[in-house]
Design a protein around this motif. Structure first.
Motif, PDB file in Angstrom:
ATOM      1  N   ALA A  44       5.690 -26.156 108.872  1.00 16.82           N
ATOM      2  CA  ALA A  44       4.881 -25.022 108.421  1.00 16.82           C
ATOM      3  C   ALA A  44       5.511 -23.675 108.762  1.00 16.82           C
ATOM      4  CB  ALA A  44       3.484 -25.113 109.045  1.00 16.82           C
ATOM      5  N   SER A  45       6.707 -23.704 109.351  1.00 19.97           N
ATOM      6  CA  SER A  45       7.390 -22.482 109.810  1.00 19.97           C
ATOM      7  C   SER A  45       6.532 -21.675 110.781  1.00 19.97           C
ATOM      8  CB  SER A  45       7.808 -21.609 108.623  1.00 19.97           C
ATOM      9  OG  SER A  45       8.738 -22.312 107.821  1.00 19.97           O
ATOM     10  N   ALA A  46       5.711 -22.374 111.547  1.00 14.77           N
ATOM     11  CA  ALA A  46       4.903 -21.721 112.589  1.00 14.77           C
ATOM     12  C   ALA A  46       5.796 -21.494 113.808  1.00 14.77           C
ATOM     13  CB  ALA A  46       3.712 -22.601 112.964  1.00 14.77           C
ATOM     14  N   PRO A  47       5.565 -20.419 114.536  1.00 18.55           N
ATOM     15  CA  PRO A  47       6.361 -20.197 115.742  1.00 18.55           C
ATOM     16  C   PRO A  47       6.164 -21.333 116.749  1.00 18.55           C
ATOM     17  CG  PRO A  47       5.039 -18.259 115.209  1.00 18.55           C
ATOM     18  CD  PRO A  47       4.593 -19.360 114.310  1.00 18.55           C
ATOM     19  N   PHE A 178      -1.203 -26.061 110.999  1.00 14.20           N
ATOM     20  CA  PHE A 178      -0.457 -24.825 111.203  1.00 14.20           C
ATOM     21  C   PHE A 178      -0.369 -24.101 109.883  1.00 14.20           C
ATOM     22  CE2 PHE A 178       0.838 -27.736 114.486  1.00 14.20           C
ATOM     23  CZ  PHE A 178       0.849 -26.934 115.617  1.00 14.20           C
ATOM     24  N   GLY A 179       0.030 -22.867 109.934  1.00 13.20           N
ATOM     25  CA  GLY A 179       0.173 -22.099 108.698  1.00 13.20           C
ATOM     26  C   GLY A 179      -1.130 -21.430 108.327  1.00 13.20           C
ATOM     27  N   ASP A 180      -1.475 -21.488 107.062  1.00 15.55           N
ATOM     28  CA  ASP A 180      -2.658 -20.783 106.566  1.00 15.55           C
ATOM     29  C   ASP A 180      -3.958 -21.455 106.974  1.00 15.55           C
ATOM     30  OD1 ASP A 180      -1.034 -18.957 105.336  1.00 15.55           O
ATOM     31  OD2 ASP A 180      -1.041 -20.018 103.412  1.00 15.55           O
ATOM     32  N   GLU A 181      -3.914 -22.730 107.305  1.00 12.52           N
ATOM     33  CA  GLU A 181      -5.125 -23.449 107.658  1.00 12.52           C
ATOM     34  C   GLU A 181      -5.381 -23.329 109.151  1.00 12.52           C
ATOM     35  OE1 GLU A 181      -3.565 -26.896 104.740  1.00 12.52           O
ATOM     36  OE2 GLU A 181      -5.038 -27.468 106.237  1.00 12.52           O
TER      37      GLU A 181
END
Length: 183
Positions: A44-47, A178-181
């Motif tokens: 999700a390209s989350a940190p 993760f991400g938008d959700e």
């Protein structure tokens, strides 16, 4: 929108301490959950932020801590969760991920307000970190399958305290996103 970050706590460990053998069995159980969260966050390209004890080695850095852990008693518990080239890394000296570290500043720069905590030790560093996150107004989620403990009774009590007293979301691994959700 609230950005979510995965915080990996104290997974770089040499397992050369008094409580190591009690911890190792639980880390073996939590390891697949930590790996799953790492995969989801990365996808999700989350940190992904590793926050790790320095074990009193004040001149150490991420690479040295990774190498020491891989040379320790249980490299099989470290190798699957070592930081990749995109991971962020902060050294801590005490239990909380926030105590005298730049983590709050980093999370502000990343516009992160939701933390997914994983790693070790549930009844120590995870608990203290969740408390410090709560007083800094971060939302916290924890999957019991992705945290390891020394004492199972204290770990259950710690998870209950985090949920009841610190508004942490204690949720099955499959429900964390993760991400938008949000979880």
């Amino acid at each position: 929108m609230t950005s979510t970050s995965l915080i990996v706590i104290d997974m770089l460990n040499t397992y050369d301490h008094e409580d190591a053998e009690a911890l190792v069995a639980s880390v073996r159980e939590a390891l697949p959950g930590v790996q799953e969260l790492l995969k989801r966050a990365r996808d999700a390209s989350a940190p992904v932020v590793y926050v790790n004890d320095n074990f009193g080695q004040w001149q150490s850095h991420c690479g040295e801590l990774v190498q020491a852990a891989l040379a320790g008693r249980h490299p099989e518990l470290v190798e699957p969760v070592t930081p990749d080239e995109d991971a962020l890394f902060i050294i801590k000296a005490r239990h909380s991920i926030f105590y005298e570290t730049p983590l709050s500043y980093l999370l502000g720069q990343l516009d992160v307000r939701h933390l997914v905590l994983c790693g070790q030790v549930t009844e120590q560093c995870i608990l203290y970190s969740a408390l410090d996150a709560h007083i800094r107004h971060f939302d916290v989620s924890i999957a019991p399958e992705a945290v390891a403990h020394i004492d199972p009774e204290l770990a259950r009590a710690a998870l209950r305290m985090m949920e009841t007293n610190m508004s942490a979301t204690i949720t099955p691994l499959g429900d964390l996103t993760f991400g938008d959700e949000q979880s």
